[in-house]
Motif scaffolding. Structure first.
Motif, PDB file in Angstrom:
ATOM      1  N   UNK A   1      49.284 -14.640 -28.558  1.00 53.04           N
ATOM      2  CA  UNK A   1      49.002 -14.787 -29.985  1.00 53.04           C
ATOM      3  C   UNK A   1      50.054 -15.661 -30.656  1.00 53.04           C
ATOM      4  N   UNK A   2      51.327 -15.426 -30.284  1.00 49.79           N
ATOM      5  CA  UNK A   2      52.390 -16.274 -30.849  1.00 49.79           C
ATOM      6  C   UNK A   2      52.194 -17.724 -30.434  1.00 49.79           C
ATOM      7  N   UNK A   3      51.798 -17.919 -29.159  1.00 56.72           N
ATOM      8  CA  UNK A   3      51.573 -19.292 -28.679  1.00 56.72           C
ATOM      9  C   UNK A   3      50.429 -19.937 -29.449  1.00 56.72           C
TER      10      UNK A   3
ATOM     11  N   UNK B   1      51.718 -20.898 -32.739  1.00 59.73           N
ATOM     12  CA  UNK B   1      52.534 -22.120 -32.633  1.00 59.73           C
ATOM     13  C   UNK B   1      51.623 -23.339 -32.461  1.00 59.73           C
ATOM     14  N   UNK B   2      50.570 -23.177 -31.621  1.00 55.51           N
ATOM     15  CA  UNK B   2      49.639 -24.294 -31.399  1.00 55.51           C
ATOM     16  C   UNK B   2      48.940 -24.672 -32.699  1.00 55.51           C
TER      17      UNK B   2
ATOM     18  N   UNK C   1      50.633 -29.801 -38.053  1.00 55.23           N
ATOM     19  CA  UNK C   1      51.638 -30.867 -38.148  1.00 55.23           C
ATOM     20  C   UNK C   1      51.077 -32.175 -37.604  1.00 55.23           C
ATOM     21  N   UNK C   2      50.357 -32.072 -36.474  1.00 54.87           N
ATOM     22  CA  UNK C   2      49.800 -33.276 -35.863  1.00 54.87           C
ATOM     23  C   UNK C   2      48.798 -33.949 -36.792  1.00 54.87           C
ATOM     24  N   UNK C   3      47.961 -33.143 -37.426  1.00 56.40           N
ATOM     25  CA  UNK C   3      47.014 -33.719 -38.385  1.00 56.40           C
ATOM     26  C   UNK C   3      47.760 -34.394 -39.527  1.00 56.40           C
TER      27      UNK C   3
END
Length: 432
Positions: A159-161, A164-165, A171-173
């Motif tokens: 869930x944390x991953x 983060x994703x 951020x990528x967008x």
């Protein structure tokens, strides 16, 4: 009773709590009942005959068989072997290195009447201990709890991953949008600049192409003048060789004329000697002869003959002298011809030397700033548009012999060399 070690996925029956309650086959049932009463946690009793395993009786089966006074009196006062023979319950024997999960599977695969019967664990040196099925199931439960805890931890990490994703996706967008905006700004601000730079590069490449063509003409001019000079040298050398052969033949002819002169001189000497002799004879005859006129007539005749011979020799000498004058003039003409040929060769060499000097001056004045300017212009442009242009322009890079400097303009140099060669042609003597 053995202590229980922490349970892990690699734990075996040796890590689970077990009990050591072993009696011989001759032990009375009353002693076993007393031991059960003193230790309520004992799950059963192991019956041995010396070091030979006979069987196991669980606490439950023992209490079930002595639940009446009649049976109690019967089994308490008899060896425990009697009850074991009566029950005939097969014991589940497992090695101490058996995994907990495998032991649970083996225990639960028994018949319903035997599911809750204790397990006999075999240790090293044929040492037997008894294990309660409840204790085994509790150990299995600890493993399940441990596995569930690990699963929950992994789920939490997953869930944390995912969080983060998701954060990185946002951020990528954001970065993608920012990059696209920057690209639009760059495209808008530098579009005209790139076009100007491209035009400058193409114009510079065109200039280089023109310079290459001019230098090709200059090279052709140099090659033409050099070929002319070497051809003239070759022809002049052959002419000098032919003149040398002619001079050799003239020298041989002069040598023959000298031999003729030498022969004529010898003949004149003989004639003079004969004239001297005739003079002496004439003197003698003049004193001795009574008819001097006849003797003198004969002497006169001989003298006339000698004079005729001297006249002939004189004519031969004149002929040889004329021949000498002819050959002397011929040698003079040949010498002048050779001098003319030498001057022509020198003129040709000077023409070639002039062209070479002009080329050397062109090389000395070489300025590579043009190619550097092209490369710098290409590097200042967008990397997506320019690499192919840079590679094409660099292929046009001039060697030091192809100087594009303003002071050494190729057309100007070609004209200068041609005018200098024409001036040399006007000032130099005509070629032979």
């Amino acid at each position: 009773m053995s202590s229980q070690s922490p349970i892990t996925f690699d734990s075996t029956l040796a890590s689970v709590l077990s009990y050591d309650f072993t009696v011989s086959s001759s032990t009375l049932g009353q002693s076993v009942a007393k031991k059960f009463a003193q230790n309520p946690d004992l799950p059963g009793v192991i019956i041995m005959d010396n070091r030979h395993f006979l069987g196991m009786i669980s606490r439950a089966k023992f209490r079930e068989q002595v639940n009446t006074t009649q049976r109690e009196n019967l089994y308490f006062n008899q060896p425990i072997q009697m009850l074991l023979d009566y029950l005939r319950i097969p014991a589940l024997l497992l090695d101490q290195n058996c995994k907990i999960g495998d032991a649970v599977n083996s225990a639960l695969n028994r018949s319903k009447e035997l599911i809750y019967e204790p397990i006999v664990v075999i240790f090293d040196n044929q040492f037997y201990r008894i294990l309660d099925i409840q204790t085994l199931l509790l150990a299995q439960n600890q493993l399940l709890n441990h596995a569930q805890s690990l699963i929950q931890q992994q789920q939490s990490q997953v869930e944390q991953s995912f969080q983060i994703i998701e954060t990185e996706k946002r951020k990528l967008k954001k970065y993608t949008k920012y990059y696209q905006n920057q690209q639009e700004v760059i495209k808008k601000n530098y579009g005209d600049f790139l076009k100007i730079k491209q035009q400058e590069i193409f114009e510079t490449a065109q200039k280089i192409t023109e310079i290459n063509e001019d230098f090709l003409q200059l090279s052709q001019l140099v090659i033409g003048e050099t070929n002319k000079s070497f051809h003239s040298i070759y022809v002049s050398t052959n002419s000098i060789h032919a003149n040398t052969s002619h001079v050799q033949r003239i020298s041989e002819s002069i040598s023959n004329d000298l031999e003729s002169i030498h022969s004529a001189c010898n003949l004149i000497a003989k004639i003079l000697q004969q004239i001297r002799h005739l003079a002496v004879q004439a003197s003698i005859i003049a004193h001795q002869s009574q008819t001097p006129s006849q003797g003198f007539s004969r002497i006169n005749l001989e003298i006339n003959q000698l004079l005729n011979q001297i006249l002939n020799v004189n004519q031969q000498m004149n002929k040889v002298a004329n021949h000498f004058r002819f050959h002397s003039q011929k040698l003079q003409d040949i010498a002048e011809n050779d001098a003319e040929i030498a001057r022509s060769i020198l003129s040709k060499l000077e023409r070639a030397e002039l062209v070479v000097k002009e080329l050397e001056r062109l090389i000395d004045n070489y300025d590579p700033n043009l190619i550097i300017l092209i490369v710098e212009q290409a590097k200042n442009m967008s990397p997506e548009l320019i690499p192919s242009l840079i590679s094409k322009i660099e292929k046009l890079a001039l060697t030091p012999e192809e100087n594009p400097s303003s002071e050494s303009n190729p057309q100007h140099l070609i004209g200068l060399i041609e005018r200098t060669l024409q001036q040399r042609n006007h000032n130099s003597p005509p070629e032979s």
